[in-house]
Scaffold this active site. Structure first.
Site, PDB file in Angstrom:
ATOM      1  N   LYS A  45      -2.387   5.856  -4.454  1.00 29.29           N
ATOM      2  CA  LYS A  45      -3.541   7.001  -4.251  1.00 29.29           C
ATOM      3  C   LYS A  45      -3.275   8.144  -4.951  1.00 29.29           C
ATOM      4  O   LYS A  45      -2.033   8.726  -4.875  1.00 29.29           O
ATOM      5  CB  LYS A  45      -3.699   7.034  -2.561  1.00 29.29           C
ATOM      6  CG  LYS A  45      -3.721   5.673  -1.809  1.00 29.29           C
ATOM      7  CD  LYS A  45      -3.859   5.970  -0.359  1.00 29.29           C
ATOM      8  CE  LYS A  45      -3.695   4.934   0.440  1.00 29.29           C
ATOM      9  NZ  LYS A  45      -2.139   4.732   0.772  1.00 29.29           N
TER      10      LYS A  45
ATOM     11  N   ASP B 214       0.917  -1.011  -0.047  1.00 33.09           N
ATOM     12  CA  ASP B 214       0.064  -0.031  -0.179  1.00 33.09           C
ATOM     13  C   ASP B 214       1.008   1.339  -0.042  1.00 33.09           C
ATOM     14  O   ASP B 214       1.362   1.525   1.039  1.00 33.09           O
ATOM     15  CB  ASP B 214      -0.878   0.062   1.245  1.00 33.09           C
ATOM     16  CG  ASP B 214      -1.585   1.318   1.498  1.00 33.09           C
ATOM     17  OD1 ASP B 214      -2.815   1.335   0.588  1.00 33.09           O
ATOM     18  OD2 ASP B 214      -1.423   2.329   1.848  1.00 33.09           O
TER      19      ASP B 214
ATOM     20  N   TYR C 292       3.352   9.726  -0.428  1.00 34.95           N
ATOM     21  CA  TYR C 292       4.206   9.043   0.250  1.00 34.95           C
ATOM     22  C   TYR C 292       5.737   9.326  -0.052  1.00 34.95           C
ATOM     23  O   TYR C 292       6.931   9.257   0.478  1.00 34.95           O
ATOM     24  CB  TYR C 292       4.127   7.513   0.704  1.00 34.95           C
ATOM     25  CG  TYR C 292       2.943   7.110   1.358  1.00 34.95           C
ATOM     26  CD1 TYR C 292       2.068   8.049   2.156  1.00 34.95           C
ATOM     27  CD2 TYR C 292       2.433   5.742   1.493  1.00 34.95           C
ATOM     28  CE1 TYR C 292       0.902   7.683   2.704  1.00 34.95           C
ATOM     29  CE2 TYR C 292       1.336   5.372   1.862  1.00 34.95           C
ATOM     30  CZ  TYR C 292       0.494   6.671   2.642  1.00 34.95           C
ATOM     31  OH  TYR C 292      -0.674   6.087   3.129  1.00 34.95           O
TER      32      TYR C 292
ATOM     33  N   HIS D 148      -7.295   9.568  -1.885  1.00 36.28           N
ATOM     34  CA  HIS D 148      -6.512   9.545  -0.502  1.00 36.28           C
ATOM     35  C   HIS D 148      -7.459  10.168   0.509  1.00 36.28           C
ATOM     36  O   HIS D 148      -7.404   9.712   1.673  1.00 36.28           O
ATOM     37  CB  HIS D 148      -5.171  10.079  -0.855  1.00 36.28           C
ATOM     38  CG  HIS D 148      -3.950   9.621   0.287  1.00 36.28           C
ATOM     39  ND1 HIS D 148      -2.684   9.771  -0.001  1.00 36.28           N
ATOM     40  CD2 HIS D 148      -4.213   9.644   1.630  1.00 36.28           C
ATOM     41  CE1 HIS D 148      -2.149   9.090   0.993  1.00 36.28           C
ATOM     42  NE2 HIS D 148      -3.074   9.060   2.172  1.00 36.28           N
TER      43      HIS D 148
HETATM   44  N1  LIG Z   1      -5.311   6.416   3.683  1.00 36.65           N
HETATM   45  C1  LIG Z   1      -4.559   7.030   4.675  1.00 36.65           C
HETATM   46  O1  LIG Z   1      -4.924   8.393   4.751  1.00 36.65           O
HETATM   47  C2  LIG Z   1      -3.352   6.520   5.360  1.00 36.65           C
HETATM   48  C3  LIG Z   1      -3.047   7.162   6.627  1.00 36.65           C
HETATM   49  C4  LIG Z   1      -2.047   6.579   7.373  1.00 36.65           C
HETATM   50  C5  LIG Z   1      -1.645   5.421   6.911  1.00 36.65           C
HETATM   51  N2  LIG Z   1      -2.172   4.769   5.977  1.00 36.65           N
HETATM   52  C6  LIG Z   1      -1.649   3.647   5.285  1.00 36.65           C
HETATM   53  O2  LIG Z   1      -1.565   2.347   6.643  1.00 36.65           O
HETATM   54  C7  LIG Z   1      -0.244   2.074   6.947  1.00 36.65           C
HETATM   55  C8  LIG Z   1      -0.139   1.676   8.111  1.00 36.65           C
HETATM   56  O3  LIG Z   1      -0.372   3.006   9.327  1.00 36.65           O
HETATM   57  P1  LIG Z   1       0.748   3.456   9.855  1.00 36.65           P
HETATM   58  O4  LIG Z   1       2.157   3.313   9.314  1.00 36.65           O
HETATM   59  O5  LIG Z   1      -0.012   4.761  10.092  1.00 36.65           O
HETATM   60  O6  LIG Z   1       0.872   2.598  11.545  1.00 36.65           O
HETATM   61  P2  LIG Z   1       1.039   1.428  11.970  1.00 36.65           P
HETATM   62  O7  LIG Z   1       0.905   0.207  10.959  1.00 36.65           O
HETATM   63  O8  LIG Z   1      -0.225   1.107  13.033  1.00 36.65           O
HETATM   64  O9  LIG Z   1       2.312   1.298  12.712  1.00 36.65           O
HETATM   65  C9  LIG Z   1       3.469   1.492  12.152  1.00 36.65           C
HETATM   66  C10 LIG Z   1       4.464   1.772  13.430  1.00 36.65           C
HETATM   67  O10 LIG Z   1       4.364   0.663  14.281  1.00 36.65           O
HETATM   68  C11 LIG Z   1       5.664  -0.069  14.373  1.00 36.65           C
HETATM   69  N3  LIG Z   1       5.513  -1.518  14.272  1.00 36.65           N
HETATM   70  C12 LIG Z   1       5.145  -1.994  13.284  1.00 36.65           C
HETATM   71  N4  LIG Z   1       4.928  -3.266  13.589  1.00 36.65           N
HETATM   72  C13 LIG Z   1       5.263  -3.412  14.973  1.00 36.65           C
HETATM   73  C14 LIG Z   1       5.249  -4.485  15.979  1.00 36.65           C
HETATM   74  N5  LIG Z   1       4.917  -5.883  15.460  1.00 36.65           N
HETATM   75  N6  LIG Z   1       5.814  -4.252  17.181  1.00 36.65           N
HETATM   76  C15 LIG Z   1       6.187  -3.023  17.457  1.00 36.65           C
HETATM   77  N7  LIG Z   1       6.130  -1.851  16.619  1.00 36.65           N
HETATM   78  C16 LIG Z   1       5.449  -2.185  15.331  1.00 36.65           C
HETATM   79  C17 LIG Z   1       6.577   0.692  13.310  1.00 36.65           C
HETATM   80  O11 LIG Z   1       7.800   0.874  13.508  1.00 36.65           O
HETATM   81  P3  LIG Z   1       9.212   0.034  12.678  1.00 36.65           P
HETATM   82  O12 LIG Z   1       8.932   0.418  11.016  1.00 36.65           O
HETATM   83  O13 LIG Z   1      10.179   0.266  13.101  1.00 36.65           O
HETATM   84  O14 LIG Z   1       8.707  -1.541  12.888  1.00 36.65           O
HETATM   85  C18 LIG Z   1       5.999   1.899  12.904  1.00 36.65           C
HETATM   86  O15 LIG Z   1       6.402   3.028  13.959  1.00 36.65           O
HETATM   87  C19 LIG Z   1       0.604   3.215   6.222  1.00 36.65           C
HETATM   88  O16 LIG Z   1       1.948   2.689   6.252  1.00 36.65           O
HETATM   89  C20 LIG Z   1      -0.007   3.572   5.208  1.00 36.65           C
HETATM   90  O17 LIG Z   1       0.502   2.668   4.025  1.00 36.65           O
HETATM   91  C21 LIG Z   1      -2.889   5.393   4.992  1.00 36.65           C
END
Ligand SMILES: NC(=O)c1ccc[n+]([C@@H]2O[C@H](COP(=O)([O-])OP(=O)(O)OC[C@H]3O[C@@H](n4cnc5c(N)ncnc54)[C@H](OP(=O)(O)O)[C@@H]3O)[C@@H](O)[C@H]2O)c1
Length: 276
Positions: free
Chosen positions: A80, A50, A55, A113
């Site tokens: 997106k 994704d 990004y 997005h």
């Molecule tokens: N459509 C939108 O508006 C929108 C907005 C936000 C996000 N997104 C998408 O959703 C994806 C995921 O959301 P997110 O990146 O905001 O947050 P997330 O996946 O909830 O959390 C990511 C964070 O948690 C850490 N992490 C991941 N797995 C872990 C584990 N098993 N144990 C401990 N820490 C862990 C990662 O650090 P490390 O990398 O150091 O492991 C990173 O800091 C994004 O990458 C993006 O593709 C979309």
């Protein structure tokens, strides 16, 4: 959830396209680190990536996919349209740019997005055109709460296949969840791990102990039990593996309900209603 092959579980979208239920989110990873993380993820078994123009890492996604020897057809790529590119012609151009950056002839999923005021209709019409021309296998939206989906229903010809929203046990949007289920719109959970902010919740820790899993795995499995598609982000090889290792257990109905009771309307990202 319709089918399983090796470790992969797929969900069937409303147009028949099969999408891996769990994917890799690549927000906030760049350059070599991003390429390496995506390559590691593909080796582990992830088949959904994704990304988004916003990004700034579509090129890295394209490079990592090219470097893997996995056939393009086996990888599900989502991107997106960026907020500044919304509108009819500008969305068509933005889509072409994304294809170029990703070095692919088609996308599997293209999303709006954010539901930008005054642009939503024209942007959706552009996505419908791209979809009808066969350049994308499915189109959808992100950050569309119920009022946005209802509005889209008044002019849309194609029903969005996916709605990607912030969703976690701590932001359990039940009404939207039911609404999407009824309309056959696949809900996709972003920031599913609450960016690591809740792993010490004793209730989650207890469940992790009970199932011999980690708090992250309990949350991701909860999504899957609900039929929601989580896209956790990690650049760490061990955490990438941990987040993918959720297909060998299931939660009881009682525990799914228990986790649903953790809701506290906790948002890490903007409330989309400010755009209405
Ligand atoms: N459509 C939108 O508006 C929108 C907005 C936000 C996000 N997104 C998408 O959703 C994806 C995921 O959301 P997110 O990146 O905001 O947050 P997330 O996946 O909830 O959390 C990511 C964070 O948690 C850490 N992490 C991941 N797995 C872990 C584990 N098993 N144990 C401990 N820490 C862990 C990662 O650090 P490390 O990398 O150091 O492991 C990173 O800091 C994004 O990458 C993006 O593709 C979309």
């Amino acid at each position: 959830m319709v089918s399983q092959s090796n470790k992969q579980v797929f969900t069937r979208l409303n147009n028949g396209v099969e999408m891996p239920i769990l994917g890799l989110g690549v927000y906030d990873m760049h350059g070599k680190e991003a390429e390496q993380a995506i390559q590691n993820a593909l080796e582990i078994g992830y088949r959904l990536v994704d990304t988004a123009a916003m990004y700034g890492n579509e090129k890295e996604v394209g490079n990592a996919i090219k470097k893997s020897d996995i056939p393009r057809a086996e990888i599900f790529i989502t991107s997106k349209v960026n907020n500044i590119d919304q509108g009819y012609d500008s969305t068509l151009h933005a889509f072409e740019r994304s294809l170029g950056n990703l070095r692919t002839e088609y996308l599997d999923l293209y999303l709006i997005h954010w539901p930008i005021r005054g642009k939503r209709r024209e942007t959706w019409k552009a996505l419908e055109k791209i979809y009808k021309e066969g350049q994308v296998r499915a189109i959808g939206v992100a950050n569309y709460l119920i009022p946005f989906l209802e509005e889209l229903g008044t002019y849309g010809i194609v029903v969005p296949a996916v709605n990607q929203i912030e969703f976690s046990p701590y932001l359990f949007l039940k009404e939207l969840y039911q609404f999407c289920k009824k309309q056959d719109v696949q809900l996709q959970a972003y920031s599913p791990l609450v960016r690591g902010k809740k792993f010490e919740d004793p209730r989650l820790v207890n469940l992790a102990r009970k199932y011999g899993k980690t708090p992250a795995q309990i949350i991701l499995r909860w999504d899957i039990e609900l039929g929601v598609s989580p896209i956790p982000k990690s650049v760490n090889p061990l955490r990438l593996k941990e987040n993918f290792d959720v297909f060998d257990f299931s939660l009881t109905k009682e525990d799914v309900a228990l986790i649903g009771s953790f809701n506290e309307n906790l948002r890490l990202v903007d409330d989309p209603m400010v755009f209405f």
